[in-house]
Design an enzyme around this catalytic site. Structure first.
Site, PDB file in Angstrom:
ATOM      1  N   LYS A   1       0.812  -1.221   0.000  1.00  0.00           N
ATOM      2  CA  LYS A   1       0.000   0.000   0.000  1.00  0.00           C
ATOM      3  C   LYS A   1       0.848   1.275   0.000  1.00  0.00           C
ATOM      4  O   LYS A   1       0.478   2.257  -0.643  1.00  0.00           O
ATOM      5  CB  LYS A   1      -0.962   0.000   1.184  1.00  0.00           C
ATOM      6  CG  LYS A   1      -0.312   0.138   2.551  1.00  0.00           C
ATOM      7  CD  LYS A   1      -1.356   0.171   3.650  1.00  0.00           C
ATOM      8  CE  LYS A   1      -0.726   0.251   5.024  1.00  0.00           C
ATOM      9  NZ  LYS A   1       0.031   1.476   5.252  1.00  0.00           N
ATOM     10  N   THR A   2       2.000   1.261   0.701  1.00  0.00           N
ATOM     11  CA  THR A   2       2.852   2.456   0.730  1.00  0.00           C
ATOM     12  C   THR A   2       3.394   2.744  -0.669  1.00  0.00           C
ATOM     13  O   THR A   2       3.466   3.904  -1.102  1.00  0.00           O
ATOM     14  CB  THR A   2       4.017   2.274   1.724  1.00  0.00           C
ATOM     15  OG1 THR A   2       3.486   1.931   3.002  1.00  0.00           O
ATOM     16  CG2 THR A   2       4.840   3.540   1.840  1.00  0.00           C
TER      17      THR A   2
ATOM     18  N   ASP B   1      -3.614   7.568   4.612  1.00  0.00           N
ATOM     19  CA  ASP B   1      -3.166   6.199   4.907  1.00  0.00           C
ATOM     20  C   ASP B   1      -3.812   5.714   6.209  1.00  0.00           C
ATOM     21  O   ASP B   1      -4.196   6.518   7.060  1.00  0.00           O
ATOM     22  CB  ASP B   1      -1.642   6.196   5.033  1.00  0.00           C
ATOM     23  CG  ASP B   1      -1.064   4.791   5.015  1.00  0.00           C
ATOM     24  OD1 ASP B   1      -1.800   3.842   4.673  1.00  0.00           O
ATOM     25  OD2 ASP B   1       0.123   4.640   5.351  1.00  0.00           O
ATOM     26  N   GLU B   2      -3.917   4.396   6.360  1.00  0.00           N
ATOM     27  CA  GLU B   2      -4.428   3.771   7.600  1.00  0.00           C
ATOM     28  C   GLU B   2      -5.772   4.385   8.005  1.00  0.00           C
ATOM     29  O   GLU B   2      -6.019   4.707   9.173  1.00  0.00           O
ATOM     30  CB  GLU B   2      -3.421   3.923   8.745  1.00  0.00           C
ATOM     31  CG  GLU B   2      -2.034   3.358   8.466  1.00  0.00           C
ATOM     32  CD  GLU B   2      -1.980   1.833   8.495  1.00  0.00           C
ATOM     33  OE1 GLU B   2      -3.044   1.189   8.572  1.00  0.00           O
ATOM     34  OE2 GLU B   2      -0.860   1.291   8.431  1.00  0.00           O
TER      35      GLU B   2
ATOM     36  N   GLN C   1      -7.409  -4.856   9.902  1.00  0.00           N
ATOM     37  CA  GLN C   1      -6.263  -4.521  10.753  1.00  0.00           C
ATOM     38  C   GLN C   1      -6.573  -3.346  11.683  1.00  0.00           C
ATOM     39  O   GLN C   1      -5.657  -2.690  12.176  1.00  0.00           O
ATOM     40  CB  GLN C   1      -5.038  -4.205   9.895  1.00  0.00           C
ATOM     41  CG  GLN C   1      -4.518  -5.404   9.115  1.00  0.00           C
ATOM     42  CD  GLN C   1      -3.217  -5.093   8.402  1.00  0.00           C
ATOM     43  OE1 GLN C   1      -2.158  -4.982   9.008  1.00  0.00           O
ATOM     44  NE2 GLN C   1      -3.292  -4.946   7.081  1.00  0.00           N
TER      45      GLN C   1
ATOM     46  N   ARG D   1       2.286 -10.941  10.454  1.00  0.00           N
ATOM     47  CA  ARG D   1       3.639 -10.395  10.666  1.00  0.00           C
ATOM     48  C   ARG D   1       4.697 -11.376  10.183  1.00  0.00           C
ATOM     49  O   ARG D   1       5.847 -10.999   9.961  1.00  0.00           O
ATOM     50  CB  ARG D   1       3.902 -10.101  12.149  1.00  0.00           C
ATOM     51  CG  ARG D   1       3.024  -9.053  12.839  1.00  0.00           C
ATOM     52  CD  ARG D   1       2.877  -7.786  12.059  1.00  0.00           C
ATOM     53  NE  ARG D   1       1.682  -7.842  11.226  1.00  0.00           N
ATOM     54  CZ  ARG D   1       1.437  -7.042  10.210  1.00  0.00           C
ATOM     55  NH1 ARG D   1       2.317  -6.125   9.869  1.00  0.00           N
ATOM     56  NH2 ARG D   1       0.324  -7.168   9.493  1.00  0.00           N
TER      57      ARG D   1
END
Length: 703
Positions: A31-32, A217-218, A248, A587
């Site tokens: 996504k970044t 973002d987020e 998330q 993770r």
């Protein structure tokens, strides 16, 4: 060329530039990369002025990373683009318009400690007892109000009890103090821009014209004030692109609202939705397990992560006898990884609560394996633990001035620094200890407290002594009154200290305070490996968001621990716990191990916890189960059964709420032939109780 490293779905997210867009980005889906490429594409191919772009992230680290990536792609100075956190952006708006908000240009921003100091003084001036009215609780209530855009006047309409009235009155005085001091607190950085826009439509229009393209973002982690600010800024052009993953969203306790992302397409008509499902991080088995768990949540956007990575090893599931075996299993497997030349920095142990780290830390120390604890202190170096140990040391040796100076005002007793300085001078002049010098005042009450505890210490066990210290000193009460995430964590750590004393008692019989302090100093004084980078990482799952490791161990996957006992009473909180499990699983890049224990000494209590429901949600085809060598519980049911105390005709159902004479309210999470497994609130956790026992009553449902 900037599109060359993107897959087709990522390209779609970048190329659609006008109108509202929702990018549902699964864990490890790049996504970044998409966000930064989209910014570069707007500038290079759509000829958008960099000054007309606003990109918001949640941390300074993420903002700096985005700036660096954009600079590398375009070779321009990224300072032309407003890439920042919400708070940094809010500060810029306030600086440019401070007079309209009633502040001078030289205003200062106070931190959390300064805020707390102001509130403490207000409470004192109002003649309120800080032991009964926790300043931290008041501060957190005011912060929550500001993040819900509630002024003192608005909050006043919702007063239901005396505590609410106190909060409102302190809030009013607090705000007046900030204005008088020409100061803002951290929450004002978001609240005041909205106030500015509401009172000055022309200023809002200026910023709407300035930031024609907005990227966030987020987005699943936004709270109400961030949501409103975003909505106002994007209302004119609606060129807003939000990126996030409702699966998330794990910060509900901080006020974030995952429904902001679920409802995005209702807020913005004709929203373009792009789902990033290709994961570049994990193996197929790990991703399939994550998908298995998260699909059980009802409130989510449908997506299914997939990868071109290899199938990888099965997820190792180990059910141990107890927490010591759990720690040994983890460390033995870490040693195998080290033997195979795996870098320590690619190994991570995740747990639900900080208190769980202690056994892992001790096992790593014994094997001389360097580690670091992220997002917290080493167990024995946590303030509350050092305070408790200082009490034990002073009870054992009243001449210990160092311990006395640490705890004479813990919790607050109104013994000031000046008093302590005078006592220190007097002790020095008479060549005696501070304790022996005390003759009057509040410090004499403290002295009597220590002498009473010292007298009791010869008659009770170490665990009972710890309980007595926590009660008699007021430490426990202070943390319970505060009732914040931080205070609950500290209370859990103090309760976990009783597991240490219990272990000593079980191992050695009746252990003297002297022997216990000698033994514990050997553990707490060991080298902490602070400055090493190649170390094993220990952290809570909340701290792990955004990180990745080749090898991940998730410990304590048991009902009442993960999911946490405080979350078993609410469907929405169980769903947040499941999202937390999804974050933990994703993770891991190559190897994942999930571990639990049949019996666990936690918070000084023996717990027999059923395996976490999240394990049963993972298909067996992705698991390599090892449940061998489990010692059967030797608990003799017949020996404690008293028929006079049992109603054999009582019937129960899973999920039913009950009330116990000792443990309070609980919920039934397991039913066996003669026993119920019941989850009680902290600190009791999971307890097995005879069916129909007279101490247990059903909670009547409200009509």
């Amino acid at each position: 060329m900037i599109l060359d490293n993107l897959n087709e779905t990522q390209k779609e997210a970048v190329l659609n530039t006008d109108g509202p867009m929702l990018i549902l980005a699964g864990a490890g889906s790049g996504k970044t990369r998409v966000l930064t490429t989209k910014i570069a594409y707007l500038i290079q191919f759509k000829n958008v002025n960099p000054l007309n772009i606003l990109a918001i992230t949640f941390t300074n680290k993420a903002a700096n990373e985005m700036k660096t990536r954009v600079e590398n792609m375009l070779g321009i100075n990224s300072s032309l683009i407003q890439i920042s956190t919400f708070h940094s952006f809010g500060l810029k708006i306030i600086k440019n318009n401070c007079e309209k908000l009633g502040f001078k240009s030289n205003f200062t921003i106070i931190d959390a400690d300064d805020s707390l100091s102001i509130i403490k003084k207000i409470i004192k001036d109002m003649n309120l007892d800080p032991k009964e009215i926790s300043p931290k609780t008041i501060r957190n209530r005011i912060s929550s109000a500001k993040n819900e855009l509630m002024t003192p006047e608005k909050l006043e309409k919702y007063i239901n009890n005396e505590m609410d009235e106190i909060v409102v009155n302190v809030y009013k005085k607090y705000q007046n103090k900030l204005i008088t001091n020409n100061s803002l607190d951290f929450d004002d950085l978001l609240m005041l821009p909205i106030k500015l826009f509401d009172e000055n439509p022309s200023i809002l229009e200026y910023y709407q014209e300035k930031f024609k393209y907005i990227l966030i973002d987020e987005y699943q982690d936004t709270n109400r004030v961030q949501y409103i600010l975003t909505k106002k800024l994007s209302a004119k052009y609606k060129n807003i692109c939000v990126v996030g993953d409702p699966d998330q969203s794990i910060y509900g306790f901080r006020g974030s609202n995952y429904r902001n992302i679920l409802n995005f397409e209702n807020d913005y008509k004709n929203t373009k939705i792009v789902v990033l499902e290709q994961n570049y991080r994990s193996t197929k088995n790990i991703l399939n397990a994550a998908n298995d768990v998260i699909k059980n949540n009802k409130e989510r956007k449908e997506k299914n992560l997939w990868t071109n990575n290899t199938k990888g090893d099965l997820i190792k599931y180990k059910r141990c006898n107890d927490e010591k075996e759990e720690a040994k299993y983890v460390v033995d497997n870490i040693k195998k990884l080290i033997k195979n030349n795996e870098p320590l920095e690619e190994i991570c142990v995740l747990y639900r609560t900080n208190a769980q780290s202690r056994n892992i830390e001790e096992a790593l120390l014994k094997e001389n394996i360097p580690y670091k604890v992220v997002g917290s202190f080493y167990f024995y170096n946590r303030k509350e633990i050092k305070d408790l140990i200082s009490y034990l040391k002073l009870i054992y040796n009243t001449n210990d001035d160092i311990s006395l100076e640490r705890i004479i005002n813990v919790p607050k007793r109104g013994i000031g620094l000046k008093t302590l300085e005078n006592l220190t001078t007097k002790a020095s002049e008479s060549n005696d200890s501070i304790f022996n010098t005390i003759e009057s005042g509040k410090e004499l009450e403290f002295k009597k407290l220590i002498l009473d505890l010292k007298e009791s210490s010869d008659k009770i066990t170490l665990t009972e002594l710890v309980d007595l210290i926590l009660d008699k000193t007021g430490i426990k009460k202070e943390l319970e009154i505060e009732n914040t995430i931080e205070s609950i964590s500290r209370l859990e750590n103090l309760e976990e200290f009783k597991s240490i004393t219990k272990n000593f008692e079980n191992t050695y019989g009746i252990v003297s305070l002297e022997e216990f302090l000698d033994e514990i100093s050997l553990v707490s004084d060991m080298e902490e490996h602070k400055n090493q980078t190649d170390v094993v990482t220990l952290m809570t799952i909340h701290s792990a968001k955004g990180l990745e490791f080749n090898n991940v161990f998730i410990v304590g996957l048991e009902e009442g621990i993960f999911p946490h006992s405080m979350c078993l009473y609410s469907d929405s909180e169980i769903e947040e716990e499941r999202r937390l499990c999804y974050v933990a699983i994703t993770r891991a890049k190559k190897n994942l191990s999930i571990i639990n224990a049949k019996r666990r000494l936690l918070y000084g209590q023996d717990q027999f916890n059923p395996p976490s429901r999240f394990i049963s949600e993972i298909s067996d085809e992705y698991l390599d189960k090892d449940e061998t060598n489990i010692i059967k519980n030797k608990f003799n049911r017949k020996s404690i059964i008293n028929k006079n105390n049992i109603n054999e005709d009582e019937e129960y159902t899973l999920g039913e709420k009950v009330m116990h004479d000792k443990y309070g309210e609980g919920v039934i999470i397991g039913i066996e032939s003669s026993f119920l497994t019941i989850a009680f609130k902290f600190p009791h956790g999971i307890v097995k109780i005879m069916k129909g026992h007279k101490s247990l009553k059903k909670v009547c449902k409200e009509i």
